[in-house]
Design an enzyme around this catalytic site. Structure first.
Site, short mmCIF file in Angstrom:
data_model
loop_
_atom_site.label_atom_id
_atom_site.label_comp_id
_atom_site.label_asym_id
_atom_site.label_seq_id
_atom_site.Cartn_x
_atom_site.Cartn_y
_atom_site.Cartn_z
N LYS A 208 0.80 -1.20 -0.03
CA LYS A 208 -0.01 -0.02 -0.20
C LYS A 208 0.89 1.23 -0.16
O LYS A 208 0.50 2.09 -0.75
CB LYS A 208 -0.83 0.00 1.49
N CYS A 262 -3.40 10.77 1.66
CA CYS A 262 -2.69 9.51 1.47
C CYS A 262 -1.38 9.82 0.82
O CYS A 262 -0.58 9.30 1.38
CB CYS A 262 -3.59 8.85 0.35
N1 SAJ Z 1 -2.82 14.80 -8.71
C1 SAJ Z 1 -1.86 15.67 -9.56
N2 SAJ Z 1 -1.78 15.21 -10.87
C2 SAJ Z 1 -2.28 13.88 -11.30
C3 SAJ Z 1 -2.87 13.32 -10.41
C4 SAJ Z 1 -3.27 13.58 -9.00
O1 SAJ Z 1 -1.51 16.60 -9.05
O2 SAJ Z 1 -1.92 13.57 -12.32
C5 SAJ Z 1 -2.92 15.28 -7.21
C6 SAJ Z 1 -4.42 15.45 -7.01
O3 SAJ Z 1 -5.00 16.71 -7.36
C7 SAJ Z 1 -4.39 15.30 -5.41
C8 SAJ Z 1 -3.28 14.34 -5.23
O4 SAJ Z 1 -2.62 14.09 -6.28
O5 SAJ Z 1 -4.03 16.54 -4.77
C9 SAJ Z 1 -4.01 12.76 -4.91
O6 SAJ Z 1 -5.09 12.72 -5.69
P1 SAJ Z 1 -5.19 11.35 -6.55
O7 SAJ Z 1 -6.57 11.16 -7.20
O8 SAJ Z 1 -3.93 10.82 -7.21
O9 SAJ Z 1 -5.35 10.08 -5.15
P2 SAJ Z 1 -5.92 9.99 -3.70
O10 SAJ Z 1 -5.21 10.79 -2.67
O11 SAJ Z 1 -7.20 10.63 -3.90
O12 SAJ Z 1 -6.16 8.55 -3.45
C10 SAJ Z 1 -5.01 7.79 -3.41
C11 SAJ Z 1 -5.10 6.70 -4.43
N3 SAJ Z 1 -3.73 5.86 -4.61
C12 SAJ Z 1 -3.40 5.45 -5.82
O13 SAJ Z 1 -3.85 6.14 -6.89
C13 SAJ Z 1 -2.13 4.98 -5.87
C14 SAJ Z 1 -6.25 5.67 -3.85
O14 SAJ Z 1 -6.27 4.51 -4.76
C15 SAJ Z 1 -5.95 5.30 -2.55
O15 SAJ Z 1 -6.66 4.39 -1.93
C16 SAJ Z 1 -5.87 6.45 -1.76
O16 SAJ Z 1 -4.83 7.33 -2.29
C17 SAJ Z 1 -5.57 5.89 -0.16
O17 SAJ Z 1 -6.73 6.05 0.74
O18 SAJ Z 1 -4.40 5.63 0.27
#
Ligand code: SAJ
Length: 403
Positions: A208, A262
């Site tokens: 994870k 996360c």
């Molecule tokens: N973000 C970017 N650029 C991107 C993608 C995301 O700047 O191309 C930013 C988003 O704006 C945000 C952050 O990253 O600030 C995180 O967003 P996210 O949508 O990538 O992920 P989370 O934090 O909402 O959810 C993550 C997920 N993990 C992965 O994709 C590996 C989810 O599957 C997990 O369950 C979750 O963390 C968790 O609970 O750990």
């Protein structure tokens, strides 16, 4: 399938959807939380968080009598721990909520009970859960071995898509011993559609942390590119679109930084455990965190020519179309700008109704008054904005949200 009594410890973004889903599968579920307001809200069939379709699911689970909420657990076949695992100011993992939930369930477990830790946790936490239970329930040991089962099954759902991903995602399950793994795998196989993979608890914990670190590192690469491109006079979105035409390149999107509970948190669990060797993971965190100050600098640069600039910050949450402000870089940027430009900063956040820290402005007023518009979060209200409404304004688009 046998109907089980299940106790879900923690009714947040993971615990509440999980409890409701298990109830709709026919199990008798008790959701437990330390917050009495949360317990009262759910007992009424309402919810305290924003997630698509969760309200409908919780209401039907409560109305069917299969889901109830309480401050206290009860004897159950399965206990699922889904409490927060934050870190201290110095990034040391804080597993006290997990330890305390474990102590709370200890009097209620029996021989054959299955205890599952779903919270994202530093390597070794599941063993710690087992250790606490062994200490508190020596009566459940037989020849020194527990007669209950303990396993880790990290949650992997994406906020905004939780209900779909809860059922469809593949799951990793790792027990403290092979029999615990076997029992937990069988449980998840009975409730999710995604494939369930067996391993040991330490690998499941690390898995994870690595998934979220992987994403953080990849976003850091995109964020670094955005800073370089600004210096080189290159449009980073155009650059990434073209680079991604390569069959083996898939660069993510730069933004104002990385937020949420996360990605901005979990990589530190690895860095804390081995700072000397987790160099890339640490640097990625630093690159992503530094983006906040970099965005503020861009705003300052453009604000210089105004005596009293009016700056509209569009979006405060950590990502689009949710109400979650945890570790949000957009909020951090808005805070910093407000510290400098005071009420010259107008914050627009359509997903948050009340915000105690400062007042929110509606989109139309902010657009009308602003000299500078800072696009921070690509909420649906913002991405469909008619470009005419941005005309004659300075626009700083941190996440490529405007046409
Ligand atoms: N973000 C970017 N650029 C991107 C993608 C995301 O700047 O191309 C930013 C988003 O704006 C945000 C952050 O990253 O600030 C995180 O967003 P996210 O949508 O990538 O992920 P989370 O934090 O909402 O959810 C993550 C997920 N993990 C992965 O994709 C590996 C989810 O599957 C997990 O369950 C979750 O963390 C968790 O609970 O750990």
């Amino acid at each position: 399938m046998e109907t089980l009594d299940i106790c879900v410890m923690g009714l947040g973004y993971i615990g509440l959807p999980t409890a409701s889903l298990l109830a709709t599968k026919g199990h008798r579920v008790l959701g437990v939380d330390v917050n009495s307001t949360v317990v009262a809200t759910i007992s009424r069939g309402d919810i305290h968080l924003k997630e698509p379709d969760l309200d409908i699911l919780v209401r039907s689970a409560v109305n069917s009598g299969k889901l109830s909420a309480s401050l206290e657990p009860k004897a159950s076949h399965v206990f699922i721990i889904a409490v927060p695992t934050p870190h201290h100011a110095d990034y040391r993992p804080d597993i006290t909520y997990v330890e305390s939930a474990t102590r709370t369930i200890a009097p209620y477990i029996q021989a054959e009970s299955l205890v599952i830790l779903e919270s994202t946790s530093p390597v070794g936490t599941t063993e710690r859960v087992a250790e606490i239970l062994r200490e508190l329930r020596p009566d459940l040991l037989k020849n020194g071995k527990p007669t209950f089962y303990v396993a880790h099954c990290p949650e992997r759902v994406l906020p905004g898509r939780i209900l779909y991903e809860l059922v469809e995602n593949q799951r990793i399950v790792g027990g403290i011993d092979p029999i615990s793994t076997e029992k937990a795998v069988a449980f998840y196989q009975s409730v999710v559609n995604g494939e369930v993979f067996a391993t040991d608890s330490r690998t499941a914990e690390m898995c994870k942390l690595v998934e979220n670190s992987y994403r953080d590192v990849n976003i850091a690469f995109a964020n670094e590119l955005s800073i370089l491109c600004h210096r080189f006079g290159v449009n980073v979105r155009e650059l990434i679109r073209l680079a991604n035409k390569h069959p083996r390149v898939n660069i993510l999107s730069p933004g104002p930084g990385v937020g949420g509970h996360c990605l901005a948190v979990d990589p530190w669990f690895i860095v804390w455990a081995d700072p000397e060797n987790a160099r890339l993971i640490r640097t990625a965190r630093e690159v992503n965190d530094s983006k906040v100050e970099w965005v503020c600098d861009r705003v300052r640069e453009r604000a210089r020519r105004f005596r009293d600039p009016v700056i509209a910050c569009l979006g405060l949450t950590y990502k689009q179309d949710i109400d979650d402000l945890r570790e949000s870089p957009a909020l951090e940027i808005t805070r910093k700008l407000r510290a400098e430009f005071a009420d010259g900063v107008l914050a627009v956040e359509p997903n948050v109704k009340e915000f105690a820290e400062f007042g929110l402005t509606d989109l139309a007023t902010a657009l009308q008054k602003a000299d500078i518009i800072v696009g921070l979060v690509p909420h649906r209200e913002f991405i469909r904005l008619d470009p005419e409404r941005l005309k004659d304004r300075i626009v700083i688009d941190t996440c490529g949200m405007f046409k």
